[in-house]
Design a protein around this motif. Structure first.
Motif, PDB file in Angstrom:
ATOM      1  N   ARG A 281       8.912  26.185  -9.869  1.00  0.00           N
ATOM      2  CA  ARG A 281       9.829  26.990  -8.657  1.00  0.00           C
ATOM      3  C   ARG A 281       9.050  27.929  -7.772  1.00  0.00           C
ATOM      4  NH1 ARG A 281      15.215  27.495 -10.176  1.00  0.00           N
ATOM      5  NH2 ARG A 281      15.848  26.434 -12.106  1.00  0.00           N
ATOM      6  N   ASP A 282       7.602  28.135  -8.267  1.00  0.00           N
ATOM      7  CA  ASP A 282       6.961  29.143  -7.653  1.00  0.00           C
ATOM      8  C   ASP A 282       6.062  28.483  -6.534  1.00  0.00           C
ATOM      9  OD1 ASP A 282       7.891  31.211  -9.111  1.00  0.00           O
ATOM     10  OD2 ASP A 282       6.619  30.935 -10.670  1.00  0.00           O
ATOM     11  N   ARG A 283       6.105  27.208  -6.447  1.00  0.00           N
ATOM     12  CA  ARG A 283       5.570  26.600  -5.283  1.00  0.00           C
ATOM     13  C   ARG A 283       6.344  25.527  -4.517  1.00  0.00           C
ATOM     14  NH1 ARG A 283       1.653  22.744  -7.007  1.00  0.00           N
ATOM     15  NH2 ARG A 283       2.518  22.550  -8.810  1.00  0.00           N
ATOM     16  N   ALA A 284       6.141  25.329  -3.380  1.00  0.00           N
ATOM     17  CA  ALA A 284       6.965  24.396  -2.557  1.00  0.00           C
ATOM     18  C   ALA A 284       6.996  23.057  -3.079  1.00  0.00           C
ATOM     19  CB  ALA A 284       6.241  24.399  -1.130  1.00  0.00           C
ATOM     20  N   SER A 285       8.044  22.528  -2.910  1.00  0.00           N
ATOM     21  CA  SER A 285       8.477  20.899  -3.363  1.00  0.00           C
ATOM     22  C   SER A 285       9.135  20.485  -2.347  1.00  0.00           C
ATOM     23  CB  SER A 285       9.057  21.094  -4.555  1.00  0.00           C
ATOM     24  OG  SER A 285      10.220  21.845  -4.760  1.00  0.00           O
TER      25      SER A 285
ATOM     26  N   GLY B 125       0.901  -1.237  -0.175  1.00  0.00           N
ATOM     27  CA  GLY B 125      -0.036   0.076  -0.222  1.00  0.00           C
ATOM     28  C   GLY B 125       1.016   1.240  -0.004  1.00  0.00           C
ATOM     29  N   VAL B 126       2.137   1.342  -0.213  1.00  0.00           N
ATOM     30  CA  VAL B 126       3.039   2.292  -0.384  1.00  0.00           C
ATOM     31  C   VAL B 126       3.181   2.878  -1.600  1.00  0.00           C
ATOM     32  CG1 VAL B 126       5.314   3.365   0.057  1.00  0.00           C
ATOM     33  CG2 VAL B 126       4.175   1.787   1.647  1.00  0.00           C
ATOM     34  N   ARG B 127       2.990   4.183  -2.007  1.00  0.00           N
ATOM     35  CA  ARG B 127       3.256   4.782  -3.045  1.00  0.00           C
ATOM     36  C   ARG B 127       4.673   4.713  -3.646  1.00  0.00           C
ATOM     37  NH1 ARG B 127       0.796   8.504  -7.027  1.00  0.00           N
ATOM     38  NH2 ARG B 127       2.130   8.235  -8.645  1.00  0.00           N
ATOM     39  N   VAL B 128       5.262   3.767  -4.620  1.00  0.00           N
ATOM     40  CA  VAL B 128       6.569   4.190  -4.994  1.00  0.00           C
ATOM     41  C   VAL B 128       6.651   5.101  -6.013  1.00  0.00           C
ATOM     42  CG1 VAL B 128       8.391   2.686  -6.147  1.00  0.00           C
ATOM     43  CG2 VAL B 128       6.864   1.693  -4.354  1.00  0.00           C
ATOM     44  N   LEU B 129       7.682   6.086  -5.813  1.00  0.00           N
ATOM     45  CA  LEU B 129       8.118   7.212  -6.704  1.00  0.00           C
ATOM     46  C   LEU B 129       9.402   6.897  -7.383  1.00  0.00           C
ATOM     47  CD1 LEU B 129       7.248  10.147  -4.400  1.00  0.00           C
ATOM     48  CD2 LEU B 129       5.602   9.176  -6.140  1.00  0.00           C
ATOM     49  N   SER B 130       9.231   6.891  -8.679  1.00  0.00           N
ATOM     50  CA  SER B 130      10.318   6.514  -9.720  1.00  0.00           C
ATOM     51  C   SER B 130      10.331   7.625 -10.441  1.00  0.00           C
ATOM     52  CB  SER B 130      10.049   5.147 -10.086  1.00  0.00           C
ATOM     53  OG  SER B 130      11.187   4.905 -11.034  1.00  0.00           O
ATOM     54  N   ASN B 131      11.125   8.679 -10.425  1.00  0.00           N
ATOM     55  CA  ASN B 131      11.277   9.659 -11.593  1.00  0.00           C
ATOM     56  C   ASN B 131       9.932  10.529 -11.839  1.00  0.00           C
ATOM     57  OD1 ASN B 131      13.887   9.076 -11.486  1.00  0.00           O
ATOM     58  ND2 ASN B 131      13.709   7.498 -13.277  1.00  0.00           N
ATOM     59  N   GLU B 132       9.226  10.826 -10.879  1.00  0.00           N
ATOM     60  CA  GLU B 132       7.958  11.287 -10.905  1.00  0.00           C
ATOM     61  C   GLU B 132       7.636  12.330 -10.034  1.00  0.00           C
ATOM     62  OE1 GLU B 132       4.633   8.469 -10.184  1.00  0.00           O
ATOM     63  OE2 GLU B 132       6.450   7.016  -9.885  1.00  0.00           O
ATOM     64  N   LYS B 133       6.564  13.093 -10.019  1.00  0.00           N
ATOM     65  CA  LYS B 133       5.820  14.046  -9.239  1.00  0.00           C
ATOM     66  C   LYS B 133       4.591  13.721  -8.759  1.00  0.00           C
ATOM     67  CE  LYS B 133       5.160  18.289 -10.591  1.00  0.00           C
ATOM     68  NZ  LYS B 133       5.140  19.638 -11.174  1.00  0.00           N
ATOM     69  N   VAL B 134       4.380  14.060  -7.504  1.00  0.00           N
ATOM     70  CA  VAL B 134       2.690  13.916  -7.194  1.00  0.00           C
ATOM     71  C   VAL B 134       2.486  15.280  -6.636  1.00  0.00           C
ATOM     72  CG1 VAL B 134       2.697  11.109  -7.114  1.00  0.00           C
ATOM     73  CG2 VAL B 134       3.224  12.784  -5.237  1.00  0.00           C
ATOM     74  N   GLU B 135       1.159  15.479  -6.622  1.00  0.00           N
ATOM     75  CA  GLU B 135       0.634  16.534  -6.019  1.00  0.00           C
ATOM     76  C   GLU B 135      -0.166  16.160  -4.823  1.00  0.00           C
ATOM     77  OE1 GLU B 135       0.959  19.622  -6.688  1.00  0.00           O
ATOM     78  OE2 GLU B 135       1.908  19.708  -8.739  1.00  0.00           O
ATOM     79  N   VAL B 136       0.284  16.684  -3.441  1.00  0.00           N
ATOM     80  CA  VAL B 136      -0.237  16.320  -2.346  1.00  0.00           C
ATOM     81  C   VAL B 136      -0.864  17.526  -1.755  1.00  0.00           C
ATOM     82  CG1 VAL B 136       0.228  14.997  -0.263  1.00  0.00           C
ATOM     83  CG2 VAL B 136       1.613  14.331  -2.418  1.00  0.00           C
ATOM     84  N   ASP B 137      -2.028  17.934  -2.075  1.00  0.00           N
ATOM     85  CA  ASP B 137      -2.913  19.174  -1.302  1.00  0.00           C
ATOM     86  C   ASP B 137      -1.832  20.323  -1.476  1.00  0.00           C
ATOM     87  OD1 ASP B 137      -4.955  20.245  -0.040  1.00  0.00           O
ATOM     88  OD2 ASP B 137      -4.466  19.376   1.893  1.00  0.00           O
ATOM     89  N   GLY B 138      -1.583  20.477  -3.002  1.00  0.00           N
ATOM     90  CA  GLY B 138      -0.715  21.513  -3.422  1.00  0.00           C
ATOM     91  C   GLY B 138       0.814  21.663  -3.098  1.00  0.00           C
ATOM     92  N   LEU B 139       1.368  20.494  -2.479  1.00  0.00           N
ATOM     93  CA  LEU B 139       2.866  20.456  -2.092  1.00  0.00           C
ATOM     94  C   LEU B 139       3.032  19.513  -3.434  1.00  0.00           C
ATOM     95  CD1 LEU B 139       5.121  20.975  -0.512  1.00  0.00           C
ATOM     96  CD2 LEU B 139       4.448  18.887   0.806  1.00  0.00           C
ATOM     97  N   GLN B 140       4.270  19.934  -4.130  1.00  0.00           N
ATOM     98  CA  GLN B 140       5.013  18.935  -4.946  1.00  0.00           C
ATOM     99  C   GLN B 140       5.772  18.001  -4.100  1.00  0.00           C
ATOM    100  OE1 GLN B 140       6.207  21.262  -8.606  1.00  0.00           O
ATOM    101  NE2 GLN B 140       6.477  22.704  -6.775  1.00  0.00           N
TER     102      GLN B 140
END
Length: 370
Positions: free
Chosen positions: A282-286, A241-256
């Motif tokens: 660059r204009d949003r937190a990540s 059930g864990v999200r595996v990130l591989s060279n990708e971006k996800v939006e989490v309630d406005g946070l990159q």
């Protein structure tokens, strides 16, 4: 690694281990009076066996797993850690003895060795205890352009569990329970979940199914997952059930939230290329989740706000902690800054090789966003 290079690597490591054990033997049996009486045979046999123990246990551990082998590997790993302290004690004994001779002080060499070797064993045993004493490390990070919804939220960061022959599912279950007690809003796992040794990957990852947070649980692969084909490890973690990130971006309630696995983050030019392809705003937190703090300058240039890493273990114990600090400088541990970006490097939750920590602590990091 080719078979020839592997043989050379094994030969070099084993030679170093033999020399280290030889120094212990010569230090323990040395007589300043010049006695030619050889040391007891049993000492030679024990040290000879110990010199072979860790490398042989490691080679077996990469192919097999059973209760007997796990016990052998743990014992050999603990001895390897004690060897480091005993080696420093032996070197210190000779230095002190040499200085005493130069200034004309009559020193009982064997009593000195007994004292320093005893201190080394005590330090090593404390290191074993300390490695199992999990801490909660709390820190606050202030990010420009952080979404209002994230202000005051907390995220848990863990890394370097190294599940394998020393730590397994029972360790993970305790860790999961401890994280859930903190009630984090998000959870980040920064690689080296597995040790790379033989293991039932899916069974070992099962406790992760209990790990939950309102805004998700995210994982990125470390070098120990990527020694070879990492698919069995990634599938096991994703199945829990864990999200595996591989060279990708996800939006989490406005946070990159960005994930770049070890292999892509360390090869020349790859990290910059991946981050360009992802398109960091660059204009949003990540938040960049990547295993090792090898190239923070690249992430900063791409406009990342916060990088979360592990890998260094803070060296675990002396003398390796000195080497880690020299290699990773201010990024070896804790919260630091490069340009407009902050970096948090965790010392990790588990251990690699010797299950010892002295001068570093196993930890769960709780980050509060402001």
């Amino acid at each position: 690694m080719t078979a020839k290079r592997l043989v050379v690597f094994i030969a070099v490591i084993q030679s170093i281990l033999w020399l280290g054990h030889l120094l212990l033997y010569e230090t323990w049996t040395f007589s300043p009076a010049g006695s030619d009486t050889p040391g007891p045979l049993w000492i030679k046999l024990v040290l000879g066996f110990l010199s072979l123990s860790f490398l042989s246990a490691s080679l077996l551990a990469f192919r097999y797993t059973n209760a007997a082998l796990r016990a052998f590997y743990r014992a050999a790993a603990v001895w390897l850690g004690l060897l480091s302290f005993l080696f420093l004690a032996a070197v210190s004994s000779w230095i002190i003895f040499g200085v005493a001779r130069l200034v004309g002080v009559n020193l009982n060499f064997h009593r000195l060795v007994e004292l320093l070797f005893g201190a080394a064993v005590i330090a090593g045993l404390y290191g074993v205890f300390n490695a199992g004493w999990m801490r909660i490390t709390r820190t606050t990070v202030q990010l420009a352009n952080l979404p209002a919804a994230w202000r005051g939220r907390r995220a848990a960061l863990i890394s370097d569990l190294h599940l394998g022959h020393v730590r397994n599912g029972s360790f993970l279950r305790r860790l999961v329970a401890k994280i859930l007690q903190q009630e984090p809003d998000a959870i980040f796992i920064a690689g080296d979940f597995y040790d790379g040794t033989a293991i039932d990957a899916r069974r070992a990852a099962e406790p992760l199914s209990k790990l939950a947070a309102p805004h998700g649980v995210y994982f990125v692969a470390g070098n120990h997952e990527q020694f070879g084909d990492d698919s069995k490890y990634l599938h096991a973690i994703a199945s829990a059930g864990v999200r595996v990130l591989s060279n990708e971006k996800v939006e989490v309630d406005g946070l990159q939230v960005i994930g770049v696995p070890y292999r892509n983050a360390t090869q020349d030019g790859q990290l910059a290329s991946v981050l360009r392809g992802i398109g960091v705003d660059r204009d949003r937190a990540s938040v960049l989740l990547t295993h090792a703090p090898d190239h923070p300058e690249i992430a900063e240039a791409a406009g990342v706000s916060l990088q979360l890493s592990g890998h260094t273990h803070l060296g675990q114990f002396v003398p390796w902690s000195w080497i880690a600090r020299r290699v990773y400088r201010q990024f070896v541990y804790g919260l630091s800054r490069i340009g407009k970006m902050q970096v948090f490097t965790s010392s990790g939750a588990g251990t690699w090789g010797p299950p010892l920590r002295l001068g570093s602590n196993p930890e769960i990091v709780m980050l509060e966003f402001q």
